[in-house]
Design a protein around this motif. Structure first.
Motif, PDB file in Angstrom:
ATOM      1  N   ILE A   1       0.838  -1.206   0.000  1.00 55.47           N
ATOM      2  CA  ILE A   1       0.000   0.000   0.000  1.00 55.47           C
ATOM      3  C   ILE A   1       0.870   1.252   0.000  1.00 55.47           C
ATOM      4  O   ILE A   1       0.583   2.230  -0.701  1.00 55.47           O
ATOM      5  CB  ILE A   1      -0.965  -0.021   1.202  1.00 55.47           C
ATOM      6  N   ASP A   2       1.963   1.224   0.761  1.00 49.16           N
ATOM      7  CA  ASP A   2       2.888   2.365   0.771  1.00 49.16           C
ATOM      8  C   ASP A   2       3.450   2.623  -0.629  1.00 49.16           C
ATOM      9  O   ASP A   2       3.560   3.779  -1.067  1.00 49.16           O
ATOM     10  CB  ASP A   2       4.039   2.107   1.747  1.00 49.16           C
ATOM     11  N   GLU A   3       3.809   1.555  -1.337  1.00 49.13           N
ATOM     12  CA  GLU A   3       4.355   1.721  -2.690  1.00 49.13           C
ATOM     13  C   GLU A   3       3.298   2.299  -3.633  1.00 49.13           C
ATOM     14  O   GLU A   3       3.585   3.176  -4.458  1.00 49.13           O
ATOM     15  CB  GLU A   3       4.863   0.378  -3.221  1.00 49.13           C
ATOM     16  N   LEU A   4       2.070   1.829  -3.511  1.00 47.57           N
ATOM     17  CA  LEU A   4       0.981   2.351  -4.342  1.00 47.57           C
ATOM     18  C   LEU A   4       0.775   3.845  -4.096  1.00 47.57           C
ATOM     19  O   LEU A   4       0.586   4.629  -5.041  1.00 47.57           O
ATOM     20  CB  LEU A   4      -0.317   1.599  -4.051  1.00 47.57           C
ATOM     21  N   VAL A   5       0.802   4.246  -2.840  1.00 50.96           N
ATOM     22  CA  VAL A   5       0.597   5.656  -2.500  1.00 50.96           C
ATOM     23  C   VAL A   5       1.717   6.510  -3.102  1.00 50.96           C
ATOM     24  O   VAL A   5       1.467   7.600  -3.643  1.00 50.96           O
ATOM     25  CB  VAL A   5       0.510   5.838  -0.976  1.00 50.96           C
ATOM     26  N   ARG A   6       2.969   6.027  -3.054  1.00 49.29           N
ATOM     27  CA  ARG A   6       4.087   6.774  -3.651  1.00 49.29           C
ATOM     28  C   ARG A   6       3.876   6.970  -5.149  1.00 49.29           C
ATOM     29  O   ARG A   6       4.078   8.054  -5.685  1.00 49.29           O
ATOM     30  CB  ARG A   6       5.408   6.027  -3.412  1.00 49.29           C
ATOM     31  N   VAL A   7       3.450   5.902  -5.817  1.00 47.54           N
ATOM     32  CA  VAL A   7       3.214   6.000  -7.259  1.00 47.54           C
ATOM     33  C   VAL A   7       2.054   6.945  -7.540  1.00 47.54           C
ATOM     34  O   VAL A   7       2.084   7.735  -8.492  1.00 47.54           O
ATOM     35  CB  VAL A   7       2.941   4.604  -7.853  1.00 47.54           C
ATOM     36  N   ALA A   8       1.036   6.899  -6.710  1.00 46.00           N
ATOM     37  CA  ALA A   8      -0.146   7.738  -6.925  1.00 46.00           C
ATOM     38  C   ALA A   8       0.191   9.222  -6.867  1.00 46.00           C
ATOM     39  O   ALA A   8      -0.442  10.040  -7.551  1.00 46.00           O
ATOM     40  CB  ALA A   8      -1.219   7.406  -5.890  1.00 46.00           C
ATOM     41  N   VAL A   9       1.188   9.601  -6.071  1.00 44.56           N
ATOM     42  CA  VAL A   9       1.552  11.026  -5.949  1.00 44.56           C
ATOM     43  C   VAL A   9       2.719  11.391  -6.859  1.00 44.56           C
ATOM     44  O   VAL A   9       3.329  12.442  -6.704  1.00 44.56           O
ATOM     45  CB  VAL A   9       1.889  11.370  -4.483  1.00 44.56           C
TER      46      VAL A   9
ATOM     47  N   ALA B   1       6.541  -1.128 -17.057  1.00 39.26           N
ATOM     48  CA  ALA B   1       5.831   0.102 -17.426  1.00 39.26           C
ATOM     49  C   ALA B   1       4.324  -0.117 -17.487  1.00 39.26           C
ATOM     50  O   ALA B   1       3.540   0.741 -17.077  1.00 39.26           O
ATOM     51  CB  ALA B   1       6.346   0.618 -18.767  1.00 39.26           C
ATOM     52  N   ILE B   2       3.887  -1.294 -17.985  1.00 39.99           N
ATOM     53  CA  ILE B   2       2.452  -1.551 -18.129  1.00 39.99           C
ATOM     54  C   ILE B   2       1.781  -1.632 -16.759  1.00 39.99           C
ATOM     55  O   ILE B   2       0.624  -1.220 -16.589  1.00 39.99           O
ATOM     56  CB  ILE B   2       2.222  -2.847 -18.954  1.00 39.99           C
ATOM     57  N   ILE B   3       2.512  -2.130 -15.739  1.00 40.09           N
ATOM     58  CA  ILE B   3       1.990  -2.187 -14.372  1.00 40.09           C
ATOM     59  C   ILE B   3       1.947  -0.784 -13.766  1.00 40.09           C
ATOM     60  O   ILE B   3       0.957  -0.375 -13.137  1.00 40.09           O
ATOM     61  CB  ILE B   3       2.842  -3.121 -13.499  1.00 40.09           C
TER      62      ILE B   3
ATOM     63  N   ARG C   1      -3.523   4.625 -13.394  1.00 42.87           N
ATOM     64  CA  ARG C   1      -4.884   4.679 -13.936  1.00 42.87           C
ATOM     65  C   ARG C   1      -5.908   4.343 -12.852  1.00 42.87           C
ATOM     66  O   ARG C   1      -6.979   4.943 -12.779  1.00 42.87           O
ATOM     67  CB  ARG C   1      -4.975   3.685 -15.100  1.00 42.87           C
ATOM     68  N   CYS C   2      -5.562   3.363 -12.020  1.00 42.36           N
ATOM     69  CA  CYS C   2      -6.484   2.944 -10.957  1.00 42.36           C
ATOM     70  C   CYS C   2      -6.789   4.100 -10.002  1.00 42.36           C
ATOM     71  O   CYS C   2      -7.928   4.250  -9.535  1.00 42.36           O
ATOM     72  CB  CYS C   2      -5.886   1.780 -10.175  1.00 42.36           C
ATOM     73  N   VAL C   3      -5.777   4.914  -9.719  1.00 41.54           N
ATOM     74  CA  VAL C   3      -5.968   6.021  -8.780  1.00 41.54           C
ATOM     75  C   VAL C   3      -6.595   7.228  -9.465  1.00 41.54           C
ATOM     76  O   VAL C   3      -7.589   7.793  -8.992  1.00 41.54           O
ATOM     77  CB  VAL C   3      -4.625   6.409  -8.123  1.00 41.54           C
ATOM     78  N   SER C   4      -6.046   7.618 -10.619  1.00 42.75           N
ATOM     79  CA  SER C   4      -6.471   8.878 -11.241  1.00 42.75           C
ATOM     80  C   SER C   4      -7.776   8.750 -12.006  1.00 42.75           C
ATOM     81  O   SER C   4      -8.611   9.658 -11.988  1.00 42.75           O
ATOM     82  CB  SER C   4      -5.372   9.405 -12.174  1.00 42.75           C
ATOM     83  N   GLN C   5      -7.994   7.603 -12.704  1.00 41.28           N
ATOM     84  CA  GLN C   5      -9.197   7.446 -13.522  1.00 41.28           C
ATOM     85  C   GLN C   5     -10.290   6.662 -12.796  1.00 41.28           C
ATOM     86  O   GLN C   5     -11.452   7.049 -12.802  1.00 41.28           O
ATOM     87  CB  GLN C   5      -8.856   6.746 -14.840  1.00 41.28           C
ATOM     88  N   HIS C   6      -9.889   5.544 -12.198  1.00 44.74           N
ATOM     89  CA  HIS C   6     -10.898   4.678 -11.574  1.00 44.74           C
ATOM     90  C   HIS C   6     -11.215   5.085 -10.138  1.00 44.74           C
ATOM     91  O   HIS C   6     -12.160   4.558  -9.548  1.00 44.74           O
ATOM     92  CB  HIS C   6     -10.429   3.225 -11.598  1.00 44.74           C
ATOM     93  N   LYS C   7     -10.423   6.005  -9.569  1.00 41.15           N
ATOM     94  CA  LYS C   7     -10.654   6.519  -8.213  1.00 41.15           C
ATOM     95  C   LYS C   7     -10.677   5.401  -7.164  1.00 41.15           C
ATOM     96  O   LYS C   7     -11.478   5.406  -6.229  1.00 41.15           O
ATOM     97  CB  LYS C   7     -11.970   7.311  -8.142  1.00 41.15           C
TER      98      LYS C   7
END
Length: 656
Positions: free
Chosen positions: A9-17, A25-27, A33-39
């Motif tokens: 979850i920490d890694e996901l949050v870093r990528v999200a910001v 790259a595809i991951i 996309r999951c954070v910015s488009q799919h919310k």
């Protein structure tokens, strides 16, 4: 496990910001996309989404023809990986699992993980996953362990490949997954190659099945494998134009532009793709030496080995009765003269391009007749797409029918949608309840019928389409035209030929139909005489659909393989004999009806008001069961129906 989830979850949050990651790259792009488009919230752990049986059935029915072909590929792949801990999923283009092969011994864990029939793996719902990200990108990939967006899925390894239809649109996703895996992602390299290979096999098999009535050209770079497993497959119509292709052909023959868009191969002339014309295809038949069967790509000059498959010769139908008709149409008749005449007429129309309009009461079998016409004609191997015009919301009917481009409107799918008209390309589009179609959609449909092309919402250039339209309605379209609720020009476009289905109460083959339905739907059950008599006495306002429902109900509640009168639905199981109140009215009314018949059936008779009152009393005594009334009066049902119309006597369940 909790530590791994927290780190993930920490890694996901870093990528999200905006932070970086060492992921593929595809991951990385999917996470963003999951954070910015799919919310999606990285900290939310999501349970598997499993559709109900009813909703799953809708998804499976929508791709019924494709599923039959894909199932063979799924079973072949399962034999390759059996015993290695993998489960196989086939999803539709929306990420819903429509087929599944897994280990029954771990059924519970598979369902909990979402590796199960009916599971939803769309990226907007479940985050980065093999199926959902494959749908989003159109590329084969492996999503391994902590590549998944949702921390719930960290133990899983999933590998998926897209399966495209003959027009280049995504049809399905083939996925191979496991509940646990070695740590290195390279451990799934062989799984990725297998799933890509079998996705290709399914594509080719479906294309060959769909276009078996047309010329098909198979091309391969390898002399040894040209006949067995071609790289590129093209279907060609009688005008020398391409009407189908597999994904490898699309990628090789239609290079992407700078924006990643590929012009469609559909409708292009064969000789603009390879250095041969339609007339040259016979020389590439299987009997010719392979070394002599070579063609070149028009662009680049690459040499390929070819094999052509010719269409079958035209079918010659012998003259005669129902036995001489195509089997789907012959099966319609059970001894009723009107239905058999209808089947013969439908057989003469099956191979024409005429649009058909089927009239009939609700439940009388309009879609069944439309399918029989489709299966009896040259389009039998092509799609049959049924659309209930009354069930589609007016705000969505144009998008559902004609498709839309990505971003065409708020809420549109990110990759757009082909639409049901294009899904039926090459086959039959069945428009049920056409009388309920909004006027705006009628205008668009008229263009499809007249121009043989469709323009998806948000697109400026039309797409060629080849469909045979069969429409059906229980409404009076002539009256709808007169009242301005239905376009007159569309009515005459649809009205190429009219087939009218009689209601079940007017058919003389009710017993034959009941026995046929018993054989096909309840082969292990029998009807006793009392149950059959009840069924024969009923008036069937819901027609064949009501009859099927009644038999299915009886089959579900009956015991010992025997259906009795008590097993029938309540409104059938308790019909009483003629009541004491009806008995004294029957004789004079029968005499009145006999006098009417003697006078030609349409002449006025004395004391019409008394006759109407007596008929009403008998009808009410028999709960409006026309068959029972006819037996009491000693006449046939058509006589009772004619007198009901004459006296304007309407059953309560049909009054507005």
């Amino acid at each position: 496990m909790r530590q791994a989830q927290a780190a993930h979850i920490d890694e996901l949050v870093r990528v999200a910001v905006g932070g970086s990651t060492r992921r593929d790259a595809i991951i990385h792009e999917s996470w963003r996309r999951c954070v910015s488009q799919h919310k999606l919230d990285p900290e939310v752990l999501r349970e598997a989404r499993i559709l109900t049986q009813g909703r799953l059935r809708e998804h499976r029915d929508a791709m019924d023809d494709f599923l039959r072909t894909a199932r063979f590929g799924l079973e072949m792949l399962h034999r390759q990986v059996s015993g290695l801990g993998y489960v196989l999923l086939l999803t539709d283009a929306e990420g819903i699992t429509v087929d599944f092969i897994g280990d029954p011994g771990v059924d519970g864990p598979l369902r909990q993980a979402g590796l199960y029939l009916g599971a939803d793996w769309n990226e907007p719902h479940m985050g980065t996953c093999a199926v959902g990200t494959c749908i989003a990108t159109g590329e084969a990939l492996t999503v391994h362990l902590s590549d998944h967006f949702d921390a719930t899925h960290i133990p899983l390894t999933c590998t998926a490949a897209p399966v495209f239809d003959a027009t280049g649109a995504l049809a399905a996703v083939l996925d191979i997954s496991a509940l646990k895996s070695p740590e290195p992602k390279t451990s799934q390299f062989l799984a990725l190659q297998l799933v890509k290979s079998f996705a290709h096999k399914i594509e080719v098999a479906h294309l060959l099945s769909r276009f078996r009535g047309e010329w098909v050209l198979k091309l391969s770079a390898s002399l040894e494998f040209a006949d067995l497993e071609p790289d590129y497959v093209l279907a060609v119509d009688s005008g020398g134009r391409i009407i189908g292709f597999n994904d490898r052909a699309r990628r090789a023959l239609s290079p992407a532009d700078a924006a990643g868009n590929r012009p469609s191969l559909y409708g292009r002339r064969l000789d603009s793709i390879v250095d041969c014309r339609l007339d040259d295809l016979p020389r590439f038949s299987h009997s010719a030496p392979m070394a002599e069967r070579t063609v070149r790509f028009a662009a680049g000059g690459r040499v390929l080995f070819a094999e052509s498959l010719p269409p079958p010769p035209p079918r010659v139908r012998p003259a005669g009765g129902l036995s001489a008709l195509p089997a789907p149409l012959a099966a319609l008749g059970h001894g009723d003269a009107a239905v058999e005449a209808l089947a013969r007429r439908a057989a003469r129309l099956a191979d024409t391009r005429l649009s058909l309009l089927i009239h009939g009461e609700t439940g009388s079998g309009k879609e069944h007749l439309a399918k029989a016409v489709h299966q009896a004609g040259a389009r039998a191997g092509r799609p049959f797409v049924a659309v209930n015009c009354a069930a589609l919301p007016e705000t969505l009917i144009e998008a559902e029918l004609f498709g839309y481009e990505a971003g065409a409107f708020t809420g549109a799918a990110s990759r757009g949608r082909r639409g049901l008209v294009l899904e039926a390309d090459g086959g039959t589009l069945f428009l049920d309840e056409i009388g309920d179609m909004p006027l705006a959609a009628q205008t668009r449909l008229l263009r499809v019928l007249s121009e043989r092309e469709v323009t998806p919402v948000g697109r400026t250039r039309p797409v060629p389409v080849d469909v045979r339209v069969i429409a059906a309605t229980h409404r009076d379209l002539v009256a709808a035209v007169r009242e301005g609720r239905f376009r007159e020009d569309l009515y005459f476009r649809l009205n190429g030929a009219v087939l009218t289905l009689p209601p079940l109460r007017a058919r003389s083959d009710l017993e034959g139909l009941i026995r046929t339905l018993m054989r096909t739907r309840l082969p292990a059950m029998r009807l006793n005489g009392a149950a059959l008599a009840r069924l024969m006495a009923h008036d069937w306002p819901g027609n064949v659909r009501e009859l099927i429902n009644a038999l299915d109900f009886a089959g579900a509640v009956a015991g010992d393989g025997l259906i009795t009168a008590g097993d029938l639905p309540d409104h059938l199981s308790g019909d009483p004999p003629a009541s004491a109140a009806a008995a004294p009215l029957a004789a004079p009314l029968a005499a009145t009806l006999s006098a009417t018949l003697a006078a030609g059936g349409e002449q006025p008779v004395p004391a019409a008001g008394d006759a109407a009152g007596r008929l009403l009393a008998v009808l009410m005594a028999h709960h409006w069961n026309v068959s029972a009334v006819a037996r009491t009066l000693g006449c046939d049902r058509t006589t009772v129906h004619r007198q009901m119309r004459r006296f304007a006597l309407v059953p309560p369940n049909r009054r507005n």
